[in-house]
Enzyme design. Structure first.
Site, PDB file in Angstrom:
ATOM      1  N   PRO A  71       6.617  31.088  -3.378  1.00 31.67           N
ATOM      2  CA  PRO A  71       7.609  29.842  -3.546  1.00 31.67           C
ATOM      3  C   PRO A  71       7.471  28.913  -2.302  1.00 31.67           C
ATOM      4  CG  PRO A  71       8.998  31.626  -4.325  1.00 31.67           C
ATOM      5  CD  PRO A  71       7.605  32.306  -3.619  1.00 31.67           C
ATOM      6  N   GLY A  74       3.866  24.396  -2.447  1.00 28.14           N
ATOM      7  CA  GLY A  74       3.211  23.110  -2.626  1.00 28.14           C
ATOM      8  C   GLY A  74       2.520  23.050  -4.093  1.00 28.14           C
ATOM      9  N   ILE A 163      10.983  24.128   2.212  1.00 28.58           N
ATOM     10  CA  ILE A 163      12.209  24.807   2.102  1.00 28.58           C
ATOM     11  C   ILE A 163      13.260  23.584   2.331  1.00 28.58           C
ATOM     12  CG2 ILE A 163      13.683  26.459   2.870  1.00 28.58           C
ATOM     13  CD1 ILE A 163      11.373  28.321   3.337  1.00 28.58           C
ATOM     14  N   ARG A 249      -1.969  -9.419  -5.222  1.00 27.41           N
ATOM     15  CA  ARG A 249      -3.364 -10.190  -5.455  1.00 27.41           C
ATOM     16  C   ARG A 249      -3.241 -11.234  -4.341  1.00 27.41           C
ATOM     17  NH1 ARG A 249      -3.090 -12.298 -11.281  1.00 27.41           N
ATOM     18  NH2 ARG A 249      -5.332 -13.255 -10.855  1.00 27.41           N
ATOM     19  N   HIS A 250      -4.625 -11.870  -4.191  1.00 26.05           N
ATOM     20  CA  HIS A 250      -4.851 -13.000  -3.082  1.00 26.05           C
ATOM     21  C   HIS A 250      -3.523 -13.853  -3.788  1.00 26.05           C
ATOM     22  CE1 HIS A 250      -6.885 -14.759  -6.682  1.00 26.05           C
ATOM     23  NE2 HIS A 250      -7.507 -13.388  -6.695  1.00 26.05           N
ATOM     24  N   ASN A 256      -8.551 -20.035 -10.076  1.00 26.24           N
ATOM     25  CA  ASN A 256      -7.462 -19.702 -10.873  1.00 26.24           C
ATOM     26  C   ASN A 256      -6.743 -21.024 -11.516  1.00 26.24           C
ATOM     27  OD1 ASN A 256      -6.214 -17.017  -8.246  1.00 26.24           O
ATOM     28  ND2 ASN A 256      -7.143 -17.032 -10.314  1.00 26.24           N
ATOM     29  N   ARG A 304     -11.061 -15.346  -0.704  1.00 27.89           N
ATOM     30  CA  ARG A 304      -9.614 -15.467  -1.145  1.00 27.89           C
ATOM     31  C   ARG A 304      -8.625 -14.237  -0.767  1.00 27.89           C
ATOM     32  NH1 ARG A 304     -12.735 -15.018  -5.782  1.00 27.89           N
ATOM     33  NH2 ARG A 304     -12.201 -13.394  -7.245  1.00 27.89           N
ATOM     34  N   GLU A 324     -13.494  -8.026  -7.069  1.00 29.20           N
ATOM     35  CA  GLU A 324     -13.144  -8.227  -8.444  1.00 29.20           C
ATOM     36  C   GLU A 324     -14.001  -7.753  -9.485  1.00 29.20           C
ATOM     37  OE1 GLU A 324     -11.123  -7.946 -10.541  1.00 29.20           O
ATOM     38  OE2 GLU A 324     -10.003  -9.910 -11.006  1.00 29.20           O
ATOM     39  N   LYS A 353     -11.009  -3.925 -24.663  1.00 25.05           N
ATOM     40  CA  LYS A 353     -11.123  -4.781 -23.489  1.00 25.05           C
ATOM     41  C   LYS A 353     -11.343  -3.416 -22.269  1.00 25.05           C
ATOM     42  CE  LYS A 353      -8.758  -8.007 -20.497  1.00 25.05           C
ATOM     43  NZ  LYS A 353      -7.477  -8.662 -20.357  1.00 25.05           N
ATOM     44  N   TYR A 364     -13.781  -2.228 -17.515  1.00 25.04           N
ATOM     45  CA  TYR A 364     -12.686  -1.478 -16.759  1.00 25.04           C
ATOM     46  C   TYR A 364     -12.948  -0.224 -16.568  1.00 25.04           C
ATOM     47  CZ  TYR A 364      -9.264  -5.507 -16.807  1.00 25.04           C
ATOM     48  OH  TYR A 364      -8.687  -6.487 -16.436  1.00 25.04           O
ATOM     49  N   HIS A 389      -7.741  -7.932  -6.411  1.00 26.13           N
ATOM     50  CA  HIS A 389      -7.790  -8.700  -7.548  1.00 26.13           C
ATOM     51  C   HIS A 389      -7.097  -8.049  -8.746  1.00 26.13           C
ATOM     52  CE1 HIS A 389     -10.729 -11.210  -4.959  1.00 26.13           C
ATOM     53  NE2 HIS A 389     -11.020 -10.060  -4.694  1.00 26.13           N
ATOM     54  N   VAL A 392      -8.921  -5.150 -10.578  1.00 25.83           N
ATOM     55  CA  VAL A 392      -8.829  -4.083  -9.554  1.00 25.83           C
ATOM     56  C   VAL A 392      -7.600  -3.323  -9.340  1.00 25.83           C
ATOM     57  CG1 VAL A 392      -9.461  -3.287  -7.106  1.00 25.83           C
ATOM     58  CG2 VAL A 392     -10.813  -4.737  -8.424  1.00 25.83           C
TER      59      VAL A 392
END
Length: 478
Positions: A71, A74, A163, A249-250, A256, A304, A324, A353, A364, A389, A392
């Protein structure tokens, strides 16, 4: 904080503590020749055989991982960490918690779990005797499952900390019990029964846990295949109990504002205002004396992100893996232009996607593999600021949120928002802190019509609003 080697369920924890005092390892099993008998059901377990008498497992056969150790070493924290990593990589994994050894019910549940096309079962228990481990080895051999043992130990300092964490957890359940004395007595009792794994048992990974990388050590014998190797990689990093990460994000970029994807655009005026506000939040000019300050700052290689952290003090690195997603032939285009030039590609991406790969670019799925090294490096640190980004950060946040792969592309990571991730035992909690600097919304949900024959209007129905020309002045902020 949740205990290192116990359940987080109070009822299960109380029951587990009671069982811990009364059960011996061997009493879990009733051996009746070829099976483990519990009531009227028998789970087949063959006698021990030499490897030459067993059928070889198919390459992609399911994997049973069995934890071994006393016990408070971990085991539970590592089990959950491994499960989180494998699920994030798309390997369907579940942790089966047991008090001491796997029971006949456990094996039955694992068999059902694998029949449902899942990949990895982790049995989180002590399995202190060679007999208890041999039963599992035989079961896996009969069922043609791969089997991996992971034996855990730790130094005295780590044990004392474990413990203490466990005592704090149980103290919340019942303050009238001397939990520290009970847990230490249980450790002494089980120590006399423990039979360490022998060289003949395997495949085997042995882990000597420590938060200090100089003392944390991992050895392996007989490990093979992509999943077992991935588990070895996860266990190789020390487990840091209390961690905090800052992700953002930036600031809003010129692309954008125009609704263009990819590229290496600079910040818009509002994006520069966000960079100032973020610095004020994280130890930069104008910050409060007690505000947090990152020990490390990681950005992508793109302008960015680097501009966003320019006023935040601390050592920094521009990391290629944080760039990105590569949009290939669609780099720098708006969604309207993609629909006009490549309508089939646009539809195919909406259909799936996660797996869709831009021509000459990335998916992705590719991105998850790319940021794996970043996530593993994060877990070996704390107080790290990551500015990257949208795609990511979706992949990184999916690890902490436990998001299924197919849902990763639809995680909302808004601009001008600081995400603070804190560890709680083997879980993570995410705090969203909008910094109140106006910006465009780049979040696009999946449209209802993903057919390649859809109209342009149907394809563009969920495209977020954007400007036709760059902004010249920042809008006022509160």
């Amino acid at each position: 904080m949740a205990p290192i080697a116990t359940t987080n369920d109070p009822k299960l924890a109380q029951a587990g503590e009671d069982d811990l005092n009364h059960r011996s390892d061997a009493s879990y099993y009733r051996n009746h020749k070829n099976g483990l008998n519990e009531g009227s059901r028998t789970v087949p377990v063959a006698p021990a055989k030499s490897n030459s008498g067993l059928k070889p497992c198919p390459l992609r056969a399911p994997l049973v991982v069995t934890t071994v150790g006393l016990p408070c070493r971990g085991k539970s924290l590592a089990s959950q960490k491994v499960a989180r990593h494998l699920n994030w990589r798309g390997e369907s994994t579940k942790v089966f918690n047991v008090d001491g050894n796997a029971t006949a019910d456990t094996l039955h549940e694992i068999s059902v779990f694998f029949k449902e096309d899942n990949d990895v079962a982790i049995i989180d228990g002590m399995h202190l005797t060679r007999q208890s481990r041999q039963l599992l080895t035989n079961f896996c051999g009969e069922q043609l499952y791969h089997h991996l043992l992971i034996e855990f130990s730790c130094n005295d300092k780590c044990l004392e900390e474990n413990i203490n964490d466990t005592v704090q957890f149980y103290h919340q359940l019942d303050q009238n019990i001397d939990w520290e004395r009970r847990i230490k007595e249980n450790n002494e009792t089980y120590t006399s029964r423990f039979e360490p794994c022998s060289p003949l048992e395997g495949p085997l990974i042995t882990v000597n846990n420590s938060e200090d990388s100089m003392y944390h050590s991992v050895t392996a014998r007989g490990v093979r295949g992509a999943i077992q190797t991935a588990i070895l990689g996860v266990l190789a990093s020390p487990v840091i109990r209390q961690q905090t990460f800052y992700l953002s994000r930036h600031g809003e970029s010129e692309y954008n504002v125009l609704g263009r994807i990819g590229g290496d655009a600079d910040l818009s005026p509002r994006g520069m205002k966000y960079a100032e506000r973020l610095a004020r939040q994280l130890g930069g000019p104008g910050s409060a004396p007690d505000c947090p300050s990152p020990k490390l700052i990681w950005t992508s290689e793109l302008r960015r992100t680097i501009r966003t952290v320019q006023n935040i003090p601390g050592p920094r690195a521009a990391i290629k893996d944080l760039n990105e997603i590569n949009a290939g032939i669609c780099e720098g285009l708006t969604y309207e232009e993609i629909q006009e030039r490549f309508p089939q590609e646009f539809a195919w991406r909406d259909q799936d996607k996660f797996k869709y790969r831009y021509p000459h670019g990335e998916s992705y799925l590719d991105l998850l593999q790319r940021v794996d090294s970043v996530v593993q490096a994060l877990l070996g640190n704390t107080d790290v600021l990551v500015v990257s980004h949208q795609a990511v950060l979706r992949c990184i946040m999916a690890y902490f949120m436990g998001t299924k792969p197919d849902d990763v592309p639809y995680i909302n990571v808004p601009l001008h928002t600081l995400l603070i991730v804190r560890s709680y035992g083997y879980d993570f909690k995410v705090e969203t802190v909008p910094l109140k600097v106006e910006c465009v919304d780049t979040y696009r949900i999946q449209p209802k019509n993903c057919s390649t024959t859809r109209t342009a209007a149907d394809a563009l129905t969920t495209v977020p609003a954007h400007f036709d020309t760059p902004l010249s002045q920042p809008t006022s902020i509160s």
